[in-house]
Write a protein that holds these residues in place. Structure first.
Motif, mmCIF file in Angstrom:
data_model
loop_
_atom_site.group_PDB
_atom_site.id
_atom_site.type_symbol
_atom_site.label_atom_id
_atom_site.label_comp_id
_atom_site.label_asym_id
_atom_site.label_seq_id
_atom_site.Cartn_x
_atom_site.Cartn_y
_atom_site.Cartn_z
ATOM 1 N N MET A 1 39.755 84.988 -5.842
ATOM 2 C CA MET A 1 39.294 85.206 -7.202
ATOM 3 C C MET A 1 39.547 83.921 -7.991
ATOM 4 N N ASN A 2 38.542 83.541 -8.730
ATOM 5 C CA ASN A 2 38.602 82.308 -9.493
ATOM 6 C C ASN A 2 38.594 82.634 -10.982
ATOM 7 N N ILE A 3 39.295 81.842 -11.767
ATOM 8 C CA ILE A 3 39.207 81.972 -13.214
ATOM 9 C C ILE A 3 38.351 80.820 -13.712
ATOM 10 N N GLU A 4 37.278 81.169 -14.400
ATOM 11 C CA GLU A 4 36.369 80.170 -14.940
ATOM 12 C C GLU A 4 36.736 79.901 -16.396
ATOM 13 N N ILE A 5 36.973 78.634 -16.691
ATOM 14 C CA ILE A 5 37.232 78.200 -18.064
ATOM 15 C C ILE A 5 36.186 77.140 -18.352
#
Length: 171
Positions: free
Chosen positions: A1-5
């Motif tokens: 799971m990636n966190i996109e900022i």
């Protein structure tokens, strides 16, 4: 799971063109929406993918992106996305040690160009290039799905007003 900022900006001028290191043609299709999240398919020259983006919290949101066969992406674009397909050229630009994406939209969204930068944390400081204008990260008018819906509504209004169309008979 990636966190996109991600932060998004209007362009002030074409100065970014001098810093381009690559370009790729993309087709993005909206497959579904929930709250402020979405499911999209992307067909690029180099790969195809399916992405699920969660509703955001500030600048950050969870992103799940998976490679899929090109044929699957083409099928999803042709059968599910309908008119909600965005076509653009994505230019990779390096400035001040950071990678930027400059998206130059085509077809229904021709004339729109936006710069985006993805960051590893929301409070990351970065130098703003001289070609970057006003930030539109939180402006819903610049979310792809809203830009497409606006363009489609505008096209429908033009068709309704076009000469030679007869008004419906009164009931």
């Amino acid at each position: 799971m990636n966190i996109e900022i991600e932060r998004k900006f209007l362009l002030r001028n074409d100065g970014w063109r001098d810093e381009v290191v690559g370009v790729e043609r993309l087709r993005d299709g909206l497959l579904g929406e929930f709250d402020s999240g979405k499911i999209r398919v992307r067909l690029a020259e180099s790969a195809a993918s399916l992405a699920i983006k969660s509703p955001g919290s500030g600048l950050a949101r969870r992103e799940f992106e998976y490679p899929i066969p090109r044929a699957d992406a083409e099928f999803l674009l042709a059968t599910i996305s309908g008119e909600l397909i965005v076509e653009k050229l994505r230019y990779r630009v390096f400035h001040g040690g950071f990678e930027w994406s400059v998206d130059v939209y085509e077809k229904q969204l021709a004339g729109i160009a936006l710069a985006e930068i993805e960051l590893d944390r929301a409070d990351r400081e970065f130098p703003l290039p001289g070609w970057v204008g006003r930030e539109v990260t939180d402006d819903p008018r610049f979310h792809k799905r809203n830009m497409m819906r606006s363009a489609l509504a505008s096209a429908a209004r033009k068709v309704e007003r076009s000469p030679g169309r007869s008004a419906p008979a009164p009931v």
